[in-house]
Write a protein that holds these residues in place. Structure first.
Motif, PDB file in Angstrom:
ATOM      1  N   LEU A 143       0.874  -0.783   0.000  1.00  0.00           N
ATOM      2  CA  LEU A 143      -0.228   0.069  -0.077  1.00  0.00           C
ATOM      3  C   LEU A 143       0.573   1.062  -0.106  1.00  0.00           C
ATOM      4  O   LEU A 143       0.519   2.120  -0.332  1.00  0.00           O
ATOM      5  N   THR A 144       2.045   1.057   0.628  1.00  0.00           N
ATOM      6  CA  THR A 144       2.932   2.279   0.732  1.00  0.00           C
ATOM      7  C   THR A 144       3.877   2.070   0.260  1.00  0.00           C
ATOM      8  O   THR A 144       4.926   1.026   0.546  1.00  0.00           O
ATOM      9  N   PRO A 145       5.224   3.070  -0.884  1.00  0.00           N
ATOM     10  CA  PRO A 145       5.853   2.302  -1.545  1.00  0.00           C
ATOM     11  C   PRO A 145       7.035   3.096  -0.247  1.00  0.00           C
ATOM     12  O   PRO A 145       8.439   1.861  -0.270  1.00  0.00           O
ATOM     13  N   PHE A 146       6.916   3.334   1.241  1.00  0.00           N
ATOM     14  CA  PHE A 146       8.119   3.437   2.351  1.00  0.00           C
ATOM     15  C   PHE A 146       8.061   1.803   2.546  1.00  0.00           C
ATOM     16  O   PHE A 146       8.411   1.271   3.025  1.00  0.00           O
ATOM     17  N   ALA A 147       7.044   1.302   2.142  1.00  0.00           N
ATOM     18  CA  ALA A 147       7.360  -0.198   3.025  1.00  0.00           C
ATOM     19  C   ALA A 147       8.133  -1.563   2.460  1.00  0.00           C
ATOM     20  O   ALA A 147       9.151  -1.895   2.217  1.00  0.00           O
TER      21      ALA A 147
END
Length: 173
Positions: A143-147
Motif C-alpha cells: 500500500l505504501t512505497p515506503f514499505a
C-alpha cells in the motif's frame, strides 16, 4: 518543537503497522480459503451448474473478501499418486553434472507427454482416494512505497499457501 520530532517516527510506525496487518490478514484469508476449498474438494461433490474445480476456485475467492485479484494469482490443484511424489520432478540423467536438467539429457517420461516435467502432478481435483495439493501464489501489492523499500520486491510482497489432502472414498456416478 517536540511534537515535530515525535510525529515522523510515529507516522512511520503507524503506516508500518497497517501495512503488515493487511499482509497478515490477506495471508490468513488465503490459507482459510484454501482449507475450506480442500474440505469441499475431498468429498467429490459436484453441485449442479458448476464443475467441482469451478466451485473450489469460487470458495477461495469468496474467502478472500475481494482483497485478492484472482486474475493475478496463480492457483493450481494437482493430483499425485502418493504423498512422496508431491513436488517431485521426472527423473533424468545429469550428463554434465550441474544438478539441473538441460535440454537433450535423458529423462523418464512418466506421463507420456514427450517432455520432462519438473512436477509429476496432474491438474485437477482428483478422484476417490487421490492425493491432491492445493496451492495459491499471490503477489500482494504494498500500500505504501515506503514499505516497499524494506520488504517485498518491486512493491509487492509474495503470499503463498498450500495444503495436501487425500480425497475421501466415494462411488463414481
Amino acid at each position: 518543537v517536540e511534537f515535530a520530532f515525535v510525529v515522523t517516527p510515529l507516522a512511520v510506525l503507524m503506516i508500518g503497522i497497517v501495512e503488515f496487518g493487511m499482509i497478515m490478514f490477506a495471508g490468513v484469508l488465503l490459507e482459510s480459503g484454501l482449507r475450506d476449498a480442500s474440505r469441499y474438494g475431498i468429498t467429490g461433490l459436484e453441485e449442479p451448474g458448476a464443475s467441482r474445480m469451478e466451485r473450489i476456485v469460487q470458495i477461495v475467492s469468496e474467502h478472500t473478501l475481494g482483497l485478492v485479484d484472482f486474475s493475478a494469482a496463480q492457483f493450481n490443484v494437482l493430483v499425485y499418486p502418493n504423498y512422496a511424489d508431491i513436488g517431485r520432478g521426472e527423473s533424468f540423467v545429469d550428463g554434465n553434472g550441474n544438478a539441473a536438467y538441460d535440454v537433450g539429457e535423458t529423462f523418464t517420461d512418466e506421463n507420456g507427454n514427450g517432455s520432462r516435467d519438473s512436477d509429476v502432478g496432474t491438474a485437477g481435483a482428483g478422484e476417490s482416494g487421490d492425493i491432491v495439493v492445493y496451492r495459491i501464489k499471490y503477489d500482494w501489492p504494498l500500500l505504501t512505497p515506503f514499505a516497499g523499500a524494506f520488504i517485498g520486491n518491486e512493491g509487492k510482497f509474495p503470499l503463498r499457501a498450500s495444503i495436501a489432502v487425500r480425497n475421501e472414498p466415494w462411488e463414481s456416478s
